[in-house]
Design a protein around this motif. Structure first.
Motif, PDB file in Angstrom:
ATOM      1  N   UNK A 116      -0.529   5.724 -10.066  1.00 35.36           N
ATOM      2  CA  UNK A 116      -0.528   6.589 -11.211  1.00 35.36           C
ATOM      3  C   UNK A 116       0.607   6.556 -12.265  1.00 35.36           C
ATOM      4  N   UNK A 117       1.648   5.874 -12.834  1.00 42.05           N
ATOM      5  CA  UNK A 117       2.527   4.895 -13.325  1.00 42.05           C
ATOM      6  C   UNK A 117       1.684   4.855 -14.630  1.00 42.05           C
ATOM      7  N   UNK A 118       2.909   5.250 -15.681  1.00 45.81           N
ATOM      8  CA  UNK A 118       1.988   3.974 -17.095  1.00 45.81           C
ATOM      9  C   UNK A 118       2.588   3.312 -17.399  1.00 45.81           C
ATOM     10  N   UNK A 119       1.575   2.042 -17.498  1.00 45.40           N
ATOM     11  CA  UNK A 119       2.134   0.442 -17.817  1.00 45.40           C
ATOM     12  C   UNK A 119       2.531  -0.346 -16.126  1.00 45.40           C
ATOM     13  N   UNK A 120       1.585   0.563 -14.991  1.00 44.71           N
ATOM     14  CA  UNK A 120       1.662  -0.208 -14.205  1.00 44.71           C
ATOM     15  C   UNK A 120       0.044  -1.110 -14.071  1.00 44.71           C
ATOM     16  N   UNK A 121      -0.125  -2.187 -13.575  1.00 44.84           N
ATOM     17  CA  UNK A 121      -1.111  -3.166 -13.869  1.00 44.84           C
ATOM     18  C   UNK A 121      -1.634  -2.623 -12.164  1.00 44.84           C
ATOM     19  N   UNK A 122      -0.759  -3.100 -11.055  1.00 47.31           N
ATOM     20  CA  UNK A 122      -1.658  -3.607  -9.848  1.00 47.31           C
ATOM     21  C   UNK A 122      -0.887  -2.890  -9.182  1.00 47.31           C
ATOM     22  N   UNK A 123      -0.295  -2.932  -7.640  1.00 47.15           N
ATOM     23  CA  UNK A 123       0.939  -2.200  -6.792  1.00 47.15           C
ATOM     24  C   UNK A 123       0.425  -2.576  -5.566  1.00 47.15           C
ATOM     25  N   UNK A 124       1.064  -2.703  -4.316  1.00 51.44           N
ATOM     26  CA  UNK A 124       0.954  -2.854  -3.233  1.00 51.44           C
ATOM     27  C   UNK A 124       2.224  -2.894  -1.927  1.00 51.44           C
ATOM     28  N   UNK A 125       2.159  -2.462  -1.305  1.00 52.82           N
ATOM     29  CA  UNK A 125       3.545  -2.583  -0.503  1.00 52.82           C
ATOM     30  C   UNK A 125       2.287  -4.345   0.718  1.00 52.82           C
ATOM     31  N   UNK A 126       3.640  -4.482   0.959  1.00 50.01           N
ATOM     32  CA  UNK A 126       3.282  -5.815   2.395  1.00 50.01           C
ATOM     33  C   UNK A 126       4.687  -6.245   2.952  1.00 50.01           C
ATOM     34  N   UNK A 127       4.442  -6.696   3.801  1.00 47.70           N
ATOM     35  CA  UNK A 127       5.761  -7.151   4.949  1.00 47.70           C
ATOM     36  C   UNK A 127       5.304  -8.102   5.992  1.00 47.70           C
ATOM     37  N   UNK A 128       6.199  -8.731   6.451  1.00 54.16           N
ATOM     38  CA  UNK A 128       6.311 -10.093   7.431  1.00 54.16           C
ATOM     39  C   UNK A 128       5.575  -9.447   8.741  1.00 54.16           C
ATOM     40  N   UNK A 129       4.567  -9.925   9.470  1.00 54.65           N
ATOM     41  CA  UNK A 129       4.386  -9.476  10.640  1.00 54.65           C
ATOM     42  C   UNK A 129       4.968 -10.063  11.646  1.00 54.65           C
ATOM     43  N   UNK A 130       5.991  -9.736  12.567  1.00 56.30           N
ATOM     44  CA  UNK A 130       7.128  -9.899  13.734  1.00 56.30           C
ATOM     45  C   UNK A 130       5.687 -10.176  14.604  1.00 56.30           C
ATOM     46  N   UNK A 131       5.754 -11.604  14.999  1.00 55.21           N
ATOM     47  CA  UNK A 131       4.581 -10.702  16.413  1.00 55.21           C
ATOM     48  C   UNK A 131       5.466 -12.248  17.934  1.00 55.21           C
ATOM     49  N   UNK A 132       5.115 -12.071  19.276  1.00 53.99           N
ATOM     50  CA  UNK A 132       6.267 -12.166  19.421  1.00 53.99           C
ATOM     51  C   UNK A 132       5.693 -14.229  20.087  1.00 53.99           C
ATOM     52  N   UNK A 133       6.387 -14.285  21.407  1.00 46.41           N
ATOM     53  CA  UNK A 133       6.404 -15.589  21.251  1.00 46.41           C
ATOM     54  C   UNK A 133       4.968 -16.393  22.563  1.00 46.41           C
ATOM     55  N   UNK A 134       4.243 -14.500  23.145  1.00 48.49           N
ATOM     56  CA  UNK A 134       3.477 -14.960  24.412  1.00 48.49           C
ATOM     57  C   UNK A 134       1.962 -14.518  23.074  1.00 48.49           C
ATOM     58  N   UNK A 135       2.038 -14.408  21.949  1.00 47.33           N
ATOM     59  CA  UNK A 135       0.907 -14.177  21.268  1.00 47.33           C
ATOM     60  C   UNK A 135       0.526 -15.348  21.102  1.00 47.33           C
ATOM     61  N   UNK A 136       1.094 -16.696  20.882  1.00 52.35           N
ATOM     62  CA  UNK A 136       0.239 -17.736  20.851  1.00 52.35           C
ATOM     63  C   UNK A 136       0.598 -18.474  18.949  1.00 52.35           C
ATOM     64  N   UNK A 137       1.101 -17.819  18.079  1.00 57.40           N
ATOM     65  CA  UNK A 137       0.437 -17.536  16.793  1.00 57.40           C
ATOM     66  C   UNK A 137       0.004 -17.874  15.994  1.00 57.40           C
ATOM     67  N   UNK A 138      -0.008 -18.835  15.028  1.00 59.03           N
ATOM     68  CA  UNK A 138      -1.813 -19.081  14.455  1.00 59.03           C
ATOM     69  C   UNK A 138      -2.604 -20.410  14.354  1.00 59.03           C
TER      70      UNK A 138
END
Length: 428
Positions: A116-138
């Motif tokens: 809603x602020x003037x002059x903003x085109x796009x905005x978004x939140x992001x973060x790095x997902x913390x995976x456990x060793x047991x998850x197996x990765x990607x």
């Protein structure tokens, strides 16, 4: 050179009493004589003179081209800075640093509030997902179906606005949108590097990746981004989907990326923390873009230092060439030097003669180098559709730099020539 003539000496002797001292007028070496002798020496061997001046031509030409191109590209650096870095604002969650009992710094509707602020085109939140060793990765196949390629691949949870703020270029497919986010769809967007590692080359086969044991349909492959380049090395999934599977993120690892209009970044950086958390704006730290003048001066300084070193090397090579040629000329013209000394030329006359020759070679090389350097800057600017920028002081200084190089190169040969004894020189 004005030397006393033999008839003048006879008249002086006849007109004086026997035994009286004969006064001989001292020899003179005018500036006109000096210049004419210098150019006569240069034109006597034009091919050698041209090759001797080549080093100075290259050095001065590089000097002019470097300063001109760095000045020309400064405006291009400013333009790209304004379009990219000057329109980027990041906001970091520092709620835990301010209060150990505080919750997440970003509210659930953070994207909408900043939007809603003037002059903003796009905005978004992001973060790095913390995976456990047991998850197996990607993986590109179910758990246990591969040998574990891609296990070190990072996973980023981002809202649709964060992806759009990164300004990606798609190789295939599309980005996920608000529908995917609101319905917590299990979709993923891959960076081109990750897709290549996992063996995904096309979306026609509707490929999927497995983050741990959770399958995600690949709907897009990013080829390039203008901001946040680590998206090319990660798998990006909707933020809401990641929170549903792995829970909320750690407060300190969440960041918001904002893309603004040109000139609005500073204002957005001031207003965004209050718009997001009116109760505790200190829980959020806004990072505005750096001063464009600082970036430009840094880039320009780096370019100038690198290429001016090359120009200096060329000038040193040119100076060595002039010194070598002048020294050879001294050795070849020993008889001429001895004759001049016998006719009344002084040591300083010989010195100035050879200094004038070496200085003329340097000055001619400087003039030609200045012309070539200026032509190079204009040609490159025309080819790249830029506006050529050359400071007048650069054009005025460059020939003088060539002259100085020539004079310094001729100091030793001129000193060597002045020390030649007339009697010894005439015996050769």
């Amino acid at each position: 050179m004005n030397l006393p003539r033999l008839p003048q000496l006879r008249r002086l002797v006849r007109g004086r009493p026997s035994g009286a001292a004969v006064r001989v007028e001292p020899s003179r070496f005018t500036a006109r004589d000096n210049v004419s002798e210098a150019f006569a020496g240069i034109l006597q061997r034009p091919a050698r003179s041209a090759l001797t001046a080549l080093g100075t031509v290259l050095g001065v030409g590089t000097f002019v081209a470097v300063l001109g191109l760095t000045a020309t590209t400064s405006s291009q650096i400013d333009a790209r800075f304004n379009l990219l870095t000057a329109t980027e604002v990041t906001i970091e969650d520092i709620a835990q640093e301010k209060n150990n009992f505080a919750g997440p710094g970003f509210p659930a509707d953070a994207d909408e509030r900043v939007g809603r602020l003037g002059g903003v085109q796009h905005a978004g939140v992001f973060y790095t997902v913390r995976l456990d060793d047991t998850d197996g990765g990607v993986r590109s196949a179910p758990v246990g179906g591969t040998t574990g390629e891609g296990d070190n691949t990072g996973v980023i949870a981002a809202s649709p606005g964060a992806l759009q703020a990164a300004a990606p270029t798609m190789a295939q497919g599309r980005l996920y949108d608000e529908y995917h986010s609101s319905t917590k769809q299990r979709v993923a967007v891959l960076g081109s590097s990750v897709a290549a590692r996992l063996g995904i080359t096309t979306l026609d086969t509707r490929p999927a990746v497995f983050i741990g044991s959770e399958p995600f349909a690949v709907i897009g492959i990013i080829n390039d981004v203008k901001r946040k380049s680590d998206l090319l090395l990660t798998v990006t999934i909707p933020r809401t989907t990641a929170e549903e599977i792995w829970g909320p993120p750690e407060s300190s690892g969440t960041t918001m990326l904002i893309a603004t209009d040109i000139g609005a970044a500073q204002q957005v950086a001031q207003l965004a923390p209050t718009a997001l958390r009116p109760d505790h704006p200190e829980y959020l730290k806004a990072v505005p873009p750096p001063d464009p003048r600082t970036l430009r001066s840094g880039v320009t300084s780096d370019l100038q230092q690198l290429f001016l070193i090359l120009a200096g090397i060329c000038l040193v090579i040119g100076a060595v060439g002039i010194a070598n040629t002048t020294l050879v000329a001294v050795l070849e013209r020993t008889g001429e030097i001895g004759l001049r000394r016998a006719l009344g030329a002084r040591g300083r006359h010989i010195t100035t003669q050879f200094l004038a020759e070496s200085g003329a070679l340097g000055a001619l090389g400087g003039l030609v180098g200045t012309s070539l350097g200026t032509l190079t800057v204009v040609s490159i600017a025309v080819i790249r559709d830029w506006t050529p920028v050359i400071h007048p002081a650069t054009v005025a200084t460059a020939p003088l730099l060539g002259l100085l190089t020539g004079v310094l190169a001729g100091l030793y040969p001129a000193w060597r020539a002045a020390r030649i004894e007339p009697a010894e020189a005439l015996r050769r």
